[in-house]
Design a protein around this motif. Sequence first.
Motif, PDB file in Angstrom:
ATOM      1  N   THR A   1       0.921  -1.282  -0.144  1.00 15.60           N
ATOM      2  CA  THR A   1      -0.238   0.004  -0.029  1.00 15.60           C
ATOM      3  C   THR A   1       0.793   1.214   0.239  1.00 15.60           C
ATOM      4  O   THR A   1       0.203   2.373  -0.064  1.00 15.60           O
ATOM      5  CB  THR A   1      -0.887   0.008   1.162  1.00 15.60           C
ATOM      6  OG1 THR A   1       0.085   0.062   2.393  1.00 15.60           O
ATOM      7  CG2 THR A   1      -1.867  -1.051   1.311  1.00 15.60           C
ATOM      8  N   GLY A   2       2.225   1.096  -0.175  1.00 18.58           N
ATOM      9  CA  GLY A   2       3.184   2.148   0.255  1.00 18.58           C
ATOM     10  C   GLY A   2       3.421   2.942   1.420  1.00 18.58           C
ATOM     11  O   GLY A   2       4.364   3.664   1.420  1.00 18.58           O
ATOM     12  N   LYS A   3       3.111   2.189   2.403  1.00 22.03           N
ATOM     13  CA  LYS A   3       3.567   2.455   3.758  1.00 22.03           C
ATOM     14  C   LYS A   3       4.798   2.122   4.099  1.00 22.03           C
ATOM     15  O   LYS A   3       5.280   0.951   3.698  1.00 22.03           O
ATOM     16  CB  LYS A   3       2.625   1.827   4.719  1.00 22.03           C
ATOM     17  CG  LYS A   3       1.135   2.582   4.615  1.00 22.03           C
ATOM     18  CD  LYS A   3       0.030   2.103   5.737  1.00 22.03           C
ATOM     19  CE  LYS A   3      -1.106   2.751   5.619  1.00 22.03           C
ATOM     20  NZ  LYS A   3      -2.191   2.381   6.899  1.00 22.03           N
ATOM     21  N   VAL A   4       5.509   2.577   5.152  1.00 21.37           N
ATOM     22  CA  VAL A   4       6.921   2.264   5.566  1.00 21.37           C
ATOM     23  C   VAL A   4       6.595   1.151   6.313  1.00 21.37           C
ATOM     24  O   VAL A   4       5.798   1.008   7.280  1.00 21.37           O
ATOM     25  CB  VAL A   4       7.502   3.298   6.157  1.00 21.37           C
ATOM     26  CG1 VAL A   4       8.865   2.938   6.646  1.00 21.37           C
ATOM     27  CG2 VAL A   4       7.787   4.641   5.129  1.00 21.37           C
TER      28      VAL A   4
END
Length: 50
Positions: A31-34
Amino acid sequence: MWTNCSPSLTAGGWWKPDAVVFVESVPLGATGKVLKHSLRKQYGDDYLSA
C-alpha cells in the motif's frame, strides 16, 4: 543542524529526535506505507521505538 533549529523547535513544544539515520531506501509495503518492522530488524530498536 540541531543547534540552529533547537530553540525554535523546543519553544513550540515540538519533540526533538535523539538521532537521525539516513538510509539509501526505505522498505515499503504493497500500500506504499513504510515497513517499520523491517527497519527495526535491519537497524535495531535503538533508532526506532514504537
